[in-house]
Design a protein around this motif. Structure first.
Motif, mmCIF file in Angstrom:
data_model
loop_
_atom_site.group_PDB
_atom_site.id
_atom_site.type_symbol
_atom_site.label_atom_id
_atom_site.label_comp_id
_atom_site.label_asym_id
_atom_site.label_seq_id
_atom_site.Cartn_x
_atom_site.Cartn_y
_atom_site.Cartn_z
ATOM 1 N N MET A 1 -17.270 -21.414 -26.188
ATOM 2 C CA MET A 1 -17.170 -20.189 -25.428
ATOM 3 C C MET A 1 -18.377 -20.117 -24.503
ATOM 4 N N ASP A 2 -18.173 -19.827 -23.225
ATOM 5 C CA ASP A 2 -19.289 -19.762 -22.298
ATOM 6 C C ASP A 2 -19.885 -18.362 -22.255
ATOM 7 N N SER A 3 -21.023 -18.224 -21.580
ATOM 8 C CA SER A 3 -21.738 -16.946 -21.570
ATOM 9 C C SER A 3 -21.003 -15.869 -20.790
ATOM 10 N N PHE A 4 -20.045 -16.245 -19.959
ATOM 11 C CA PHE A 4 -19.303 -15.250 -19.185
ATOM 12 C C PHE A 4 -18.221 -14.568 -20.014
ATOM 13 N N SER A 5 -17.769 -15.213 -21.062
ATOM 14 C CA SER A 5 -16.685 -14.633 -21.851
ATOM 15 C C SER A 5 -17.191 -13.765 -22.999
ATOM 16 N N SER A 6 -18.485 -13.759 -23.223
ATOM 17 C CA SER A 6 -19.044 -12.963 -24.315
ATOM 18 C C SER A 6 -20.204 -12.127 -23.793
ATOM 19 N N PRO A 7 -19.938 -10.867 -23.404
ATOM 20 C CA PRO A 7 -21.004 -10.043 -22.848
ATOM 21 C C PRO A 7 -22.173 -9.852 -23.781
ATOM 22 N N SER A 8 -21.966 -9.937 -25.075
ATOM 23 C CA SER A 8 -23.055 -9.723 -26.021
ATOM 24 C C SER A 8 -23.945 -10.953 -26.171
ATOM 25 N N SER A 9 -23.608 -12.062 -25.515
ATOM 26 C CA SER A 9 -24.391 -13.277 -25.681
ATOM 27 C C SER A 9 -25.703 -13.241 -24.913
ATOM 28 N N GLY A 10 -25.906 -12.270 -24.027
ATOM 29 C CA GLY A 10 -27.152 -12.180 -23.286
ATOM 30 C C GLY A 10 -27.211 -10.878 -22.528
ATOM 31 N N SER A 11 -28.404 -10.566 -22.046
ATOM 32 C CA SER A 11 -28.551 -9.337 -21.286
ATOM 33 C C SER A 11 -27.954 -9.496 -19.897
ATOM 34 N N SER A 12 -27.798 -8.375 -19.214
ATOM 35 C CA SER A 12 -27.259 -8.440 -17.854
ATOM 36 C C SER A 12 -28.221 -9.178 -16.932
ATOM 37 N N ASP A 13 -29.533 -9.109 -17.229
ATOM 38 C CA ASP A 13 -30.508 -9.859 -16.439
ATOM 39 C C ASP A 13 -30.299 -11.361 -16.601
ATOM 40 N N ASP A 14 -29.990 -11.793 -17.823
ATOM 41 C CA ASP A 14 -29.720 -13.206 -18.067
ATOM 42 C C ASP A 14 -28.492 -13.666 -17.291
ATOM 43 N N VAL A 15 -27.465 -12.848 -17.287
ATOM 44 C CA VAL A 15 -26.236 -13.187 -16.567
ATOM 45 C C VAL A 15 -26.512 -13.237 -15.069
ATOM 46 N N MET A 16 -27.278 -12.272 -14.568
ATOM 47 C CA MET A 16 -27.619 -12.263 -13.142
ATOM 48 C C MET A 16 -28.447 -13.489 -12.773
ATOM 49 N N ASP A 17 -29.389 -13.859 -13.622
ATOM 50 C CA ASP A 17 -30.194 -15.054 -13.376
ATOM 51 C C ASP A 17 -29.319 -16.301 -13.345
ATOM 52 N N GLN A 18 -28.370 -16.356 -14.270
ATOM 53 C CA GLN A 18 -27.469 -17.501 -14.314
ATOM 54 C C GLN A 18 -26.610 -17.548 -13.047
ATOM 55 N N LEU A 19 -26.106 -16.406 -12.617
ATOM 56 C CA LEU A 19 -25.311 -16.351 -11.394
ATOM 57 C C LEU A 19 -26.133 -16.745 -10.175
ATOM 58 N N LYS A 20 -27.361 -16.256 -10.106
ATOM 59 C CA LYS A 20 -28.244 -16.617 -8.992
ATOM 60 C C LYS A 20 -28.491 -18.116 -8.966
ATOM 61 N N ASN A 21 -28.727 -18.693 -10.129
ATOM 62 C CA ASN A 21 -28.957 -20.139 -10.199
ATOM 63 C C ASN A 21 -27.724 -20.925 -9.769
ATOM 64 N N GLN A 22 -26.562 -20.481 -10.202
ATOM 65 C CA GLN A 22 -25.325 -21.164 -9.820
ATOM 66 C C GLN A 22 -25.066 -21.035 -8.328
ATOM 67 N N LEU A 23 -25.316 -19.852 -7.775
ATOM 68 C CA LEU A 23 -25.142 -19.652 -6.335
ATOM 69 C C LEU A 23 -26.134 -20.495 -5.542
ATOM 70 N N ALA A 24 -27.373 -20.549 -6.011
ATOM 71 C CA ALA A 24 -28.378 -21.362 -5.333
ATOM 72 C C ALA A 24 -27.985 -22.838 -5.356
ATOM 73 N N GLN A 25 -27.486 -23.322 -6.476
ATOM 74 C CA GLN A 25 -27.055 -24.710 -6.591
ATOM 75 C C GLN A 25 -25.875 -24.991 -5.657
ATOM 76 N N ALA A 26 -24.898 -24.090 -5.637
ATOM 77 C CA ALA A 26 -23.738 -24.262 -4.768
ATOM 78 C C ALA A 26 -24.157 -24.228 -3.301
ATOM 79 N N TYR A 27 -25.061 -23.311 -2.955
ATOM 80 C CA TYR A 27 -25.554 -23.216 -1.590
ATOM 81 C C TYR A 27 -26.269 -24.501 -1.206
#
Length: 82
Positions: free
Chosen positions: A1-27
């Motif tokens: 199960m990935d971190s996007f399917s389980s909101p309790s697996s991390g804080s919203s800051d962790d999710v935002m950091d992960q999204l920022k990192n993924q966007l930066a990599q894609a960019y």
């Protein structure tokens, strides 16, 4: 199960950091692909085992222009009032 399917697996800051990192990599990957395609098509006239001096300087100037243009566009996008 990935971190996007389980909101309790991390804080919203962790999710935002992960999204920022993924966007930066894609960019970054998109930027490199665009520069590679555009600069190669423009600068490399006779592909071979090494670059000529003219091809090398053309590649350098081309990449520098894309970096500069990207910076200008980023500043314009992020400086607009919301």
């Amino acid at each position: 199960m990935d971190s996007f399917s389980s909101p309790s697996s991390g804080s919203s800051d962790d999710v935002m950091d992960q999204l920022k990192n993924q966007l930066a990599q894609a960019y970054f990957e998109q930027f490199i692909e665009t520069v590679r395609e555009k600069c190669f098509d423009k600068c490399i006239t006779k592909p071979g085992s090494s670059l000529s001096g003219g091809e090398s300087s053309c590649i350098s100037r081309c990449v520098d222009r894309y970096i500069e243009a990207t910076g200008i566009i980023s500043k314009a996008l992020f400086s607009q009032p919301r």
